[in-house]
Design a protein around this motif. Structure first.
Motif, PDB file in Angstrom:
ATOM      1  N   GLY A 103       0.807  -1.222   0.000  1.00  0.00           N
ATOM      2  CA  GLY A 103       0.000   0.000   0.000  1.00  0.00           C
ATOM      3  C   GLY A 103       0.836   1.266   0.000  1.00  0.00           C
ATOM      4  O   GLY A 103       0.503   2.240   0.673  1.00  0.00           O
ATOM      5  N   LEU A 104       1.911   1.257  -0.772  1.00  0.00           N
ATOM      6  CA  LEU A 104       2.816   2.410  -0.820  1.00  0.00           C
ATOM      7  C   LEU A 104       2.423   3.382  -1.924  1.00  0.00           C
ATOM      8  O   LEU A 104       1.953   2.981  -2.987  1.00  0.00           O
ATOM      9  CB  LEU A 104       4.257   1.936  -1.044  1.00  0.00           C
ATOM     10  N   THR A 105       2.683   4.654  -1.660  1.00  0.00           N
ATOM     11  CA  THR A 105       2.372   5.720  -2.605  1.00  0.00           C
ATOM     12  C   THR A 105       3.672   6.339  -3.108  1.00  0.00           C
ATOM     13  O   THR A 105       4.478   6.831  -2.310  1.00  0.00           O
ATOM     14  CB  THR A 105       1.531   6.822  -1.925  1.00  0.00           C
ATOM     15  N   GLU A 106       3.858   6.305  -4.430  1.00  0.00           N
ATOM     16  CA  GLU A 106       5.038   6.950  -5.014  1.00  0.00           C
ATOM     17  C   GLU A 106       4.873   8.461  -4.943  1.00  0.00           C
ATOM     18  O   GLU A 106       3.808   8.991  -5.228  1.00  0.00           O
ATOM     19  CB  GLU A 106       5.205   6.549  -6.483  1.00  0.00           C
ATOM     20  N   GLU A 107       5.945   9.131  -4.569  1.00  0.00           N
ATOM     21  CA  GLU A 107       5.979  10.586  -4.511  1.00  0.00           C
ATOM     22  C   GLU A 107       7.021  11.067  -5.518  1.00  0.00           C
ATOM     23  O   GLU A 107       8.138  10.530  -5.560  1.00  0.00           O
ATOM     24  CB  GLU A 107       6.342  11.036  -3.101  1.00  0.00           C
ATOM     25  N   GLU A 108       6.671  12.036  -6.320  1.00  0.00           N
ATOM     26  CA  GLU A 108       7.581  12.560  -7.343  1.00  0.00           C
ATOM     27  C   GLU A 108       8.879  13.037  -6.694  1.00  0.00           C
ATOM     28  O   GLU A 108       8.863  13.796  -5.727  1.00  0.00           O
ATOM     29  CB  GLU A 108       6.904  13.723  -8.071  1.00  0.00           C
ATOM     30  N   PRO A 109      10.034  12.587  -7.199  1.00  0.00           N
ATOM     31  CA  PRO A 109      11.314  13.041  -6.636  1.00  0.00           C
ATOM     32  C   PRO A 109      11.600  14.488  -7.048  1.00  0.00           C
ATOM     33  O   PRO A 109      11.008  14.997  -7.997  1.00  0.00           O
ATOM     34  CB  PRO A 109      12.321  12.079  -7.264  1.00  0.00           C
ATOM     35  N   GLU A 110      12.535  15.112  -6.340  1.00  0.00           N
ATOM     36  CA  GLU A 110      12.915  16.482  -6.683  1.00  0.00           C
ATOM     37  C   GLU A 110      13.922  16.528  -7.818  1.00  0.00           C
ATOM     38  O   GLU A 110      13.829  17.368  -8.701  1.00  0.00           O
ATOM     39  CB  GLU A 110      13.482  17.205  -5.455  1.00  0.00           C
ATOM     40  N   ILE A 111      14.925  15.624  -7.791  1.00  0.00           N
ATOM     41  CA  ILE A 111      16.033  15.738  -8.744  1.00  0.00           C
ATOM     42  C   ILE A 111      16.234  14.461  -9.557  1.00  0.00           C
ATOM     43  O   ILE A 111      16.436  14.527 -10.764  1.00  0.00           O
ATOM     44  CB  ILE A 111      17.343  16.104  -7.996  1.00  0.00           C
ATOM     45  N   ILE A 112      16.219  13.313  -8.917  1.00  0.00           N
ATOM     46  CA  ILE A 112      16.548  12.063  -9.603  1.00  0.00           C
ATOM     47  C   ILE A 112      15.296  11.418 -10.202  1.00  0.00           C
ATOM     48  O   ILE A 112      14.200  11.966 -10.110  1.00  0.00           O
ATOM     49  CB  ILE A 112      17.288  11.084  -8.662  1.00  0.00           C
ATOM     50  N   SER A 113      15.462  10.250 -10.798  1.00  0.00           N
ATOM     51  CA  SER A 113      14.352   9.564 -11.467  1.00  0.00           C
ATOM     52  C   SER A 113      13.639   8.545 -10.586  1.00  0.00           C
ATOM     53  O   SER A 113      12.642   7.971 -10.992  1.00  0.00           O
ATOM     54  CB  SER A 113      14.871   8.853 -12.721  1.00  0.00           C
ATOM     55  N   VAL A 114      14.135   8.320  -9.372  1.00  0.00           N
ATOM     56  CA  VAL A 114      13.568   7.313  -8.477  1.00  0.00           C
ATOM     57  C   VAL A 114      12.633   8.007  -7.485  1.00  0.00           C
ATOM     58  O   VAL A 114      13.036   8.967  -6.816  1.00  0.00           O
ATOM     59  CB  VAL A 114      14.686   6.557  -7.722  1.00  0.00           C
ATOM     60  N   PRO A 115      11.397   7.521  -7.355  1.00  0.00           N
ATOM     61  CA  PRO A 115      10.440   8.197  -6.477  1.00  0.00           C
ATOM     62  C   PRO A 115      10.736   8.021  -4.996  1.00  0.00           C
ATOM     63  O   PRO A 115      11.405   7.075  -4.578  1.00  0.00           O
ATOM     64  CB  PRO A 115       9.102   7.541  -6.833  1.00  0.00           C
ATOM     65  N   ALA A 116      10.178   8.929  -4.230  1.00  0.00           N
ATOM     66  CA  ALA A 116      10.148   8.814  -2.782  1.00  0.00           C
ATOM     67  C   ALA A 116       8.902   8.010  -2.419  1.00  0.00           C
ATOM     68  O   ALA A 116       8.096   7.675  -3.296  1.00  0.00           O
ATOM     69  CB  ALA A 116      10.098  10.211  -2.162  1.00  0.00           C
ATOM     70  N   ILE A 117       8.730   7.725  -1.138  1.00  0.00           N
ATOM     71  CA  ILE A 117       7.569   6.974  -0.665  1.00  0.00           C
ATOM     72  C   ILE A 117       6.869   7.799   0.405  1.00  0.00           C
ATOM     73  O   ILE A 117       7.454   8.106   1.455  1.00  0.00           O
ATOM     74  CB  ILE A 117       7.991   5.592  -0.121  1.00  0.00           C
ATOM     75  N   LYS A 118       5.623   8.157   0.127  1.00  0.00           N
ATOM     76  CA  LYS A 118       4.862   9.050   0.995  1.00  0.00           C
ATOM     77  C   LYS A 118       4.716   8.522   2.424  1.00  0.00           C
ATOM     78  O   LYS A 118       4.767   9.282   3.387  1.00  0.00           O
ATOM     79  CB  LYS A 118       3.477   9.294   0.377  1.00  0.00           C
ATOM     80  N   GLU A 119       4.549   7.206   2.576  1.00  0.00           N
ATOM     81  CA  GLU A 119       4.304   6.632   3.894  1.00  0.00           C
ATOM     82  C   GLU A 119       5.526   6.656   4.812  1.00  0.00           C
ATOM     83  O   GLU A 119       5.395   6.542   6.030  1.00  0.00           O
ATOM     84  CB  GLU A 119       3.793   5.190   3.753  1.00  0.00           C
ATOM     85  N   LEU A 120       6.714   6.761   4.257  1.00  0.00           N
ATOM     86  CA  LEU A 120       7.953   6.910   5.021  1.00  0.00           C
ATOM     87  C   LEU A 120       8.574   8.226   4.542  1.00  0.00           C
ATOM     88  O   LEU A 120       9.400   8.247   3.631  1.00  0.00           O
ATOM     89  CB  LEU A 120       8.903   5.719   4.783  1.00  0.00           C
ATOM     90  N   PRO A 121       8.168   9.343   5.136  1.00  0.00           N
ATOM     91  CA  PRO A 121       8.348  10.660   4.515  1.00  0.00           C
ATOM     92  C   PRO A 121       9.740  11.292   4.533  1.00  0.00           C
ATOM     93  O   PRO A 121      10.018  12.155   3.715  1.00  0.00           O
ATOM     94  CB  PRO A 121       7.366  11.528   5.286  1.00  0.00           C
ATOM     95  N   ILE A 172      21.851  14.179  -2.734  1.00  0.00           N
ATOM     96  CA  ILE A 172      21.679  15.430  -3.476  1.00  0.00           C
ATOM     97  C   ILE A 172      20.400  16.163  -3.116  1.00  0.00           C
ATOM     98  O   ILE A 172      20.214  17.313  -3.516  1.00  0.00           O
ATOM     99  CB  ILE A 172      21.759  15.179  -5.001  1.00  0.00           C
ATOM    100  N   ALA A 173      19.522  15.521  -2.363  1.00  0.00           N
ATOM    101  CA  ALA A 173      18.324  16.187  -1.842  1.00  0.00           C
ATOM    102  C   ALA A 173      17.894  15.468  -0.573  1.00  0.00           C
ATOM    103  O   ALA A 173      18.005  14.240  -0.483  1.00  0.00           O
ATOM    104  CB  ALA A 173      17.198  16.157  -2.863  1.00  0.00           C
ATOM    105  N   ALA A 174      17.439  16.224   0.405  1.00  0.00           N
ATOM    106  CA  ALA A 174      16.933  15.671   1.664  1.00  0.00           C
ATOM    107  C   ALA A 174      15.710  16.474   2.075  1.00  0.00           C
ATOM    108  O   ALA A 174      15.763  17.700   2.140  1.00  0.00           O
ATOM    109  CB  ALA A 174      18.014  15.736   2.745  1.00  0.00           C
ATOM    110  N   TYR A 175      14.605  15.771   2.337  1.00  0.00           N
ATOM    111  CA  TYR A 175      13.360  16.467   2.649  1.00  0.00           C
ATOM    112  C   TYR A 175      12.392  15.546   3.378  1.00  0.00           C
ATOM    113  O   TYR A 175      12.595  14.329   3.428  1.00  0.00           O
ATOM    114  CB  TYR A 175      12.694  17.017   1.385  1.00  0.00           C
ATOM    115  N   ILE A 176      11.345  16.148   3.926  1.00  0.00           N
ATOM    116  CA  ILE A 176      10.249  15.406   4.520  1.00  0.00           C
ATOM    117  C   ILE A 176       9.004  15.698   3.691  1.00  0.00           C
ATOM    118  O   ILE A 176       8.670  16.863   3.425  1.00  0.00           O
ATOM    119  CB  ILE A 176      10.030  15.794   5.998  1.00  0.00           C
ATOM    120  N   ILE A 177       8.324  14.642   3.279  1.00  0.00           N
ATOM    121  CA  ILE A 177       7.071  14.782   2.544  1.00  0.00           C
ATOM    122  C   ILE A 177       5.986  15.108   3.557  1.00  0.00           C
ATOM    123  O   ILE A 177       5.764  14.362   4.511  1.00  0.00           O
ATOM    124  CB  ILE A 177       6.723  13.471   1.799  1.00  0.00           C
TER     125      ILE A 177
END
Length: 179
Positions: A103-121, A172-177
């Motif tokens: 039940g994971l949600t892909e989150e658009e990345p800021e710089i690279i081509s690999v998505p983040a995961i909304k549930e682990l922000p 190259i990027a660090a953030y919290i969704i």
């Protein structure tokens, strides 16, 4: 929405979460996989912030990393469904869509081509700048015996017949969704 963070202010939280499990996500040629990891390091090398991951030779994630030298690290913040780490740590991405199953949600990345995961922000976007396959002869006998006893086939959960490749990812990027 994403809130940029000071990586070093969160380094302790990242290392603490790593001991319990975080997600390493890779993507290449239209395929995506995430896996639970509990081995990794955060630090500085070549004057750059680095997150190093260790991936066994037979893992599907390793195949993706070899095709696309980018990955994300997704770290839980606060409460989350701990079944996510169980699913992503025991199923193979070769035959399971872990995003759907967990039940994971892909989150658009800021710089690279690999998505983040909304549930682990808490997210680190990384580009591989170095890799090194372990040399079994350079590992202490104690660690070889404990972590590589050669009794579980490489394609099963808990595999220990193959060694790891260390992937040094420049952060190259660090953030919290934010939800």
């Amino acid at each position: 929405m994403k809130r940029k963070i000071n990586l070093w202010e969160h380094a302790g939280d990242i290392l603490s979460a790593l001991q319990k499990g975080v997600l390493l996500t890779a993507k290449a040629e239209g395929k995506i996989n995430t896996m639970t990891i509990s081995w990794g390091t955060i630090g500085i090398e070549w004057a750059k912030p680095i997150f190093t991951v260790f991936v066994r030779e037979n893992r599907f994630t390793r195949e993706l990393l070899e095709k696309n030298p980018e990955f994300t690290i997704s770290i839980p913040v606060g409460e989350f469904d701990k079944k996510i780490l169980g699913i992503c740590g025991t199923k193979s991405g070769r035959d399971t869509d872990k995003f759907k199953t967990a039940g994971l949600t892909e989150e658009e990345p800021e710089i690279i081509s690999v998505p983040a995961i909304k549930e682990l922000p808490l997210t680190l976007e990384c580009k591989i700048i170095y890799k090194q396959t372990q040399n079994p002869k350079e590992i202490t006998k104690e660690n070889n015996k404990k972590f590589y006893p050669q009794n579980v086939e490489s394609n099963f959960h808990g595999a220990n017949r193959d060694y790891h490749t260390a992937y040094y990812g420049e952060i190259i990027a660090a953030y919290i969704i934010e939800k």
